[in-house]
Design an enzyme around this catalytic site. Structure first.
Site, mmCIF file in Angstrom:
data_model
loop_
_atom_site.group_PDB
_atom_site.id
_atom_site.type_symbol
_atom_site.label_atom_id
_atom_site.label_comp_id
_atom_site.label_asym_id
_atom_site.label_seq_id
_atom_site.Cartn_x
_atom_site.Cartn_y
_atom_site.Cartn_z
ATOM 1 C CD GLU A 196 4.118 10.126 -8.232
ATOM 2 O OE1 GLU A 196 3.096 9.420 -8.161
ATOM 3 O OE2 GLU A 196 4.653 10.662 -7.239
ATOM 4 C CG ASP A 211 -1.644 5.421 -1.883
ATOM 5 O OD1 ASP A 211 -1.289 6.438 -2.499
ATOM 6 O OD2 ASP A 211 -1.110 4.301 -2.067
ATOM 7 C CB SER A 212 -0.832 11.146 -1.209
ATOM 8 O OG SER A 212 -2.071 11.600 -1.705
ATOM 9 C CD GLU A 258 1.701 3.299 -6.214
ATOM 10 O OE1 GLU A 258 2.796 2.716 -6.052
ATOM 11 O OE2 GLU A 258 1.323 4.260 -5.506
ATOM 12 C CE LYS A 278 -3.604 7.206 -8.618
ATOM 13 N NZ LYS A 278 -2.512 6.626 -7.802
ATOM 14 C CG ASP A 316 -4.391 5.853 -4.998
ATOM 15 O OD1 ASP A 316 -4.442 5.553 -6.206
ATOM 16 O OD2 ASP A 316 -3.572 6.674 -4.533
HETATM 17 O O1 KIV Z 1 -1.848 9.164 -3.808
HETATM 18 C C1 KIV Z 1 -1.831 10.112 -4.611
HETATM 19 O O2 KIV Z 1 -2.090 11.286 -4.260
HETATM 20 C C2 KIV Z 1 -1.498 9.817 -6.002
HETATM 21 C C3 KIV Z 1 -1.333 10.971 -6.950
HETATM 22 C C4 KIV Z 1 -0.182 11.815 -6.551
HETATM 23 C C5 KIV Z 1 -1.234 10.526 -8.359
HETATM 24 O O3 KIV Z 1 -1.381 8.680 -6.343
HETATM 25 NA NA NA Z 2 -1.362 7.136 -4.700
#
Ligand code: KIV
Ligand code: NA
Length: 269
Positions: free
Chosen positions: A185, A47-48, A118, A116, A86
């Site tokens: 992280e 989600d980055s 959090e 994934k 994510d």
């Molecule tokens: O969103 C993302 O890119 C991430 C990674 C940096 C682990 O969660």
């Molecule tokens: Na992320």
């Protein structure tokens, strides 16, 4: 080449030992996935992408629809790495049922291998719920960017004894709940190592330790697309300069009419 499976990645760590560290990078587009695929065990549609692609101030506003669009593109562009997508903020925290409804959409509409999310112990029940119903889950603890409004920034975690103990407890809770791996992280290195040793599943470090069972970075960060990056990023290329220089040269050639040349134009036979 057959696509890697989540159980195969989980098995990389045997009796606390990972002989072959797990290689993970983010990918948001089909072409990027094609270029990275052969080198990676896991491709993360992170989600980055909110900041990297959409120019958002954090990952908080990212939607499920964005993750589905980019997740499907990355699956189409890869055939070797397992693709993880994510779960964006607000699509899983409310209940295991909410998480299943949205995670199942990610699997069905993108073809990804797992998701994934959090959070530590507070998410353990959800991780178990999803895993027992056919959705592999990767955990993400320590500096969790979706919690930026609670954390107050992106500073490293685990500096106080209480914070350090919570990170290790969070890792154990997710491991016991069946997470197939856990991203750690922005954590003080000794704590990243302690958490890694405390869990049976592989840890994936980002701002963690080389002793984690694998590593992940945001691809655009490691390619040098951004001037300012966190301490934990190593720039393996200087793509920002490559792009600016190419654009500058193109602009100059358009302005002095040297582009297009004879090779780029259609001439009568
Ligand atoms: O969103 C993302 O890119 C991430 C990674 C940096 C682990 O969660
Ligand atoms: Na992320």
């Amino acid at each position: 080449m057959k696509r890697l499976t989540i159980p195969a990645i989980r098995r990389r760590k045997k009796d606390g030992v990972t002989e072959q560290p797990i290689v993970m990078l983010t990918a948001y587009t089909a072409r990027q996935a094609q270029l990275l695929d052969a080198h990676c065990d896991l491709l993360l549609v992170g989600d980055s992408l909110g900041q990297v692609i959409y120019g958002l101030p954090s990952s908080v506003p990212v939607t499920l629809e964005m993750m589905i669009a980019h997740g499907a593109a990355v699956v189409r562009g890869s055939y070797h790495a397992a693709v993880i997508v994510d779960m964006p903020f607000g699509t899983y925290e409310q209940s295991p049922q909410q998480a299943f409804a949205n995670a199942s959409r990610l699997l069905k509409e993108t073809g990804c291998a797992g998701v994934k999310l959090e959070g530590g112990a507070a998410m353990a029940e959800t991780v178990r719920f999803l895993n027992e119903r056919g959705i592999p889950v990767q955990g993400h603890i320590g500096l969790t960017p979706q919690a930026v409004n609670v954390l107050g920034g992106y500073n490293a975690r685990g500096r106080s004894e209480a914070e350090a103990a919570k990170i290790v407890a969070d890792a154990k809770a997710l491991d016991e709940a069946g997470a197939f791996s856990i991203v750690i992280e922005g954590v003080v290195e000794t704590i990243a190592i302690e958490a890694t040793r405390a869990i049976a599943c592989p840890s994936i470090g980002i701002g963690g330790s080389a002793q984690c069972d694998g590593q992940v970075l945001v691809t655009e960060d490691m390619l040098g697309m951004f001037e300012r990056v966190p301490r934990f990023v190593k720039k393996y290329a200087d793509m920002g300069s490559v792009v600016s220089e190419a654009a500058a040269q193109y602009a100059a050639e358009v302005r002095d009419r040297s582009f297009p040349g004879i090779e780029q134009t259609y001439q009568p036979k």
